[in-house]
Design a protein around this motif. Structure first.
Motif, PDB file in Angstrom:
ATOM      1  N   GLY A  51      18.315   9.764  -2.316  1.00 23.26           N
ATOM      2  CA  GLY A  51      17.240  10.135  -1.400  1.00 23.26           C
ATOM      3  C   GLY A  51      15.892   9.585  -1.811  1.00 23.26           C
ATOM      4  N   PRO A  52      14.846   9.969  -1.074  1.00 21.69           N
ATOM      5  CA  PRO A  52      13.510   9.423  -1.303  1.00 21.69           C
ATOM      6  C   PRO A  52      12.785  10.053  -2.488  1.00 21.69           C
ATOM      7  N   VAL A  53      11.758   9.343  -2.943  1.00 25.05           N
ATOM      8  CA  VAL A  53      10.835   9.895  -3.931  1.00 25.05           C
ATOM      9  C   VAL A  53      10.106  11.082  -3.307  1.00 25.05           C
ATOM     10  N   ILE A  54       9.967  12.154  -4.060  1.00 27.45           N
ATOM     11  CA  ILE A  54       9.200  13.319  -3.615  1.00 27.45           C
ATOM     12  C   ILE A  54       7.968  13.431  -4.502  1.00 27.45           C
ATOM     13  N   THR A  55       6.787  13.462  -3.898  1.00 24.32           N
ATOM     14  CA  THR A  55       5.555  13.536  -4.671  1.00 24.32           C
ATOM     15  C   THR A  55       5.359  14.929  -5.267  1.00 24.32           C
ATOM     16  N   ASP A  56       4.354  15.042  -6.140  1.00 28.49           N
ATOM     17  CA  ASP A  56       4.010  16.347  -6.714  1.00 28.49           C
ATOM     18  C   ASP A  56       3.575  17.332  -5.634  1.00 28.49           C
ATOM     19  N   ASN A  57       3.244  16.806  -4.445  1.00 27.64           N
ATOM     20  CA  ASN A  57       2.825  17.658  -3.326  1.00 27.64           C
ATOM     21  C   ASN A  57       3.970  17.967  -2.364  1.00 27.64           C
ATOM     22  N   GLY A  58       5.176  17.467  -2.667  1.00 29.25           N
ATOM     23  CA  GLY A  58       6.333  17.739  -1.829  1.00 29.25           C
ATOM     24  C   GLY A  58       6.501  16.814  -0.641  1.00 29.25           C
ATOM     25  N   ASN A  59       5.879  15.636  -0.694  1.00 34.40           N
ATOM     26  CA  ASN A  59       5.935  14.696   0.425  1.00 34.40           C
ATOM     27  C   ASN A  59       6.691  13.424   0.068  1.00 34.40           C
ATOM     28  N   PHE A  60       6.920  12.577   1.089  1.00 38.93           N
ATOM     29  CA  PHE A  60       7.539  11.270   0.897  1.00 38.93           C
ATOM     30  C   PHE A  60       6.466  10.223   0.581  1.00 38.93           C
ATOM     31  N   VAL A  61       6.917   9.058   0.092  1.00 37.53           N
ATOM     32  CA  VAL A  61       6.034   7.910  -0.096  1.00 37.53           C
ATOM     33  C   VAL A  61       6.603   6.732   0.687  1.00 37.53           C
ATOM     34  N   VAL A  62       5.767   6.138   1.510  1.00 40.93           N
ATOM     35  CA  VAL A  62       6.124   4.919   2.232  1.00 40.93           C
ATOM     36  C   VAL A  62       5.314   3.779   1.623  1.00 40.93           C
ATOM     37  N   ASP A  63       5.990   2.734   1.183  1.00 42.22           N
ATOM     38  CA  ASP A  63       5.329   1.536   0.669  1.00 42.22           C
ATOM     39  C   ASP A  63       5.257   0.520   1.796  1.00 42.22           C
ATOM     40  N   CYS A  64       4.036   0.107   2.140  1.00 45.19           N
ATOM     41  CA  CYS A  64       3.860  -0.757   3.303  1.00 45.19           C
ATOM     42  C   CYS A  64       3.172  -2.065   2.914  1.00 45.19           C
ATOM     43  N   THR A  65       3.828  -3.161   3.231  1.00 45.69           N
ATOM     44  CA  THR A  65       3.274  -4.487   2.956  1.00 45.69           C
ATOM     45  C   THR A  65       2.504  -4.986   4.172  1.00 45.69           C
ATOM     46  N   PHE A  66       1.316  -5.537   3.913  1.00 42.63           N
ATOM     47  CA  PHE A  66       0.479  -6.075   4.996  1.00 42.63           C
ATOM     48  C   PHE A  66       0.123  -7.541   4.752  1.00 42.63           C
ATOM     49  N   GLY A  67       0.665  -8.149   3.705  1.00 43.69           N
ATOM     50  CA  GLY A  67       0.231  -9.497   3.354  1.00 43.69           C
ATOM     51  C   GLY A  67      -1.139  -9.430   2.702  1.00 43.69           C
ATOM     52  N   GLU A  68      -1.949 -10.453   2.899  1.00 43.37           N
ATOM     53  CA  GLU A  68      -3.309 -10.437   2.352  1.00 43.37           C
ATOM     54  C   GLU A  68      -4.160  -9.450   3.149  1.00 43.37           C
ATOM     55  N   ILE A  69      -4.835  -8.575   2.442  1.00 43.39           N
ATOM     56  CA  ILE A  69      -5.671  -7.553   3.082  1.00 43.39           C
ATOM     57  C   ILE A  69      -7.124  -8.026   3.006  1.00 43.39           C
ATOM     58  N   LYS A  70      -7.570  -8.680   4.040  1.00 44.04           N
ATOM     59  CA  LYS A  70      -8.906  -9.279   4.024  1.00 44.04           C
ATOM     60  C   LYS A  70     -10.006  -8.252   4.285  1.00 44.04           C
ATOM     61  N   ASP A  71      -9.665  -7.150   4.964  1.00 42.16           N
ATOM     62  CA  ASP A  71     -10.651  -6.105   5.242  1.00 42.16           C
ATOM     63  C   ASP A  71     -10.053  -4.744   4.877  1.00 42.16           C
ATOM     64  N   VAL A  99       0.846  -1.186   0.000  1.00 37.87           N
ATOM     65  CA  VAL A  99       0.000   0.000   0.000  1.00 37.87           C
ATOM     66  C   VAL A  99       0.890   1.247   0.000  1.00 37.87           C
ATOM     67  N   PRO A 100       0.838   2.056  -1.052  1.00 44.01           N
ATOM     68  CA  PRO A 100       1.585   3.308  -1.047  1.00 44.01           C
ATOM     69  C   PRO A 100       0.910   4.325  -0.121  1.00 44.01           C
ATOM     70  N   ILE A 101       1.717   5.014   0.658  1.00 45.64           N
ATOM     71  CA  ILE A 101       1.185   5.980   1.621  1.00 45.64           C
ATOM     72  C   ILE A 101       1.979   7.272   1.494  1.00 45.64           C
ATOM     73  N   GLU A 102       1.295   8.370   1.185  1.00 45.63           N
ATOM     74  CA  GLU A 102       1.973   9.662   1.114  1.00 45.63           C
ATOM     75  C   GLU A 102       2.095  10.225   2.523  1.00 45.63           C
TER      76      GLU A 102
END
Length: 232
Positions: free
Chosen positions: A172-192, A139-142
């Protein structure tokens, strides 16, 4: 202008993208997402503007889409000028059988979500590989840079495995068009997905996450040029 993001043509993506462009009607205000599949949609809309005198305006979600739209000849506007859109078209990293989707591989998911929520109809274009019974990709998270440490720890606390997305051709990190970082977070299977989305949204420093719960229909392109339409 050379489209560096579409060096290799995909018949599946092309079929989905071009079909989605046919859903746009004269007079529509259209949300234009980001990615290789939507690039076909934008180019096809440009063709319709030139050859069919289609009267539309587009709202783009990234600088990438803006450049493609300008090159294709699609007239552009903004949400400030056109706050309500008739239709939004975008890609997805993955979607499940309930049409929950994960987006943000291109780091534009905050703007993509704003645009999709501004539209009366949200259409996702995809190739068959993106369809899954249960969501399982990261899940990408800004994230606001100031809140990075808190967000990373909080994501671990709710069962995630977060990684700060690094830029490909710069230090360095990816910078979004809004000037923020992106964290990619793995959760395995997302049942809900709804429950997970709520937990992520409650973390201070999170700008927006890539779980989309407002998809109206998905257009899946096939290699033979046909499409499959999925609606709930």
């Amino acid at each position: 202008m050379t489209d560096r993001n579409q060096a290799k043509e995909s018949p599946e993506k092309k079929a989905a993208g071009i079909y989605a462009a046919s859903l746009v009607k004269d007079g529509d205000a259209v949300g234009l997402g980001t990615g290789s599949t939507v690039a076909y949609t934008i180019k096809e809309l440009g063709r319709r503007v030139r050859e069919e005198n289609l009267n539309i305006v587009g709202v783009v979600t990234s600088y990438q889409s803006e450049m493609i739209a300008i090159d294709a000849g699609v007239p552009l506007t903004s949400l400030a000028e056109t706050p309500r859109l008739n239709i939004a078209i975008d890609g997805a990293d993955q979607f499940d059988e309930n049409l929950f989707a994960i987006k943000g591989g291109g780091a534009a998911h905050t703007r993509e979500k704003i645009v999709s929520m501004s539209a009366d109809r949200f259409v996702v274009v995809s190739d068959p590989a993106k369809k899954a019974k249960t969501l399982s990709v990261f899940v990408p998270i800004e994230v606001m840079p100031f809140g990075r440490a808190l967000v990373m720890q909080s994501l671990k606390d709710i069962g995630g495995d977060p990684t700060l997305r690094a830029a490909a051709k710069k230090d360095g990190p990816v910078i979004t068009d809004n000037g923020n970082f992106v964290v990619d977070c793995t959760f395995g299977e997302i049942k809900d997905p709804k429950e997970l989305a709520a937990k992520i949204s409650q973390i201070p420093g999170v700008v927006e996450h890539g779980i989309f719960m407002n998809v109206d229909e998905v257009v899946i392109g096939n290699a033979d040029g046909t499409v499959e339409i999925i609606k709930l």
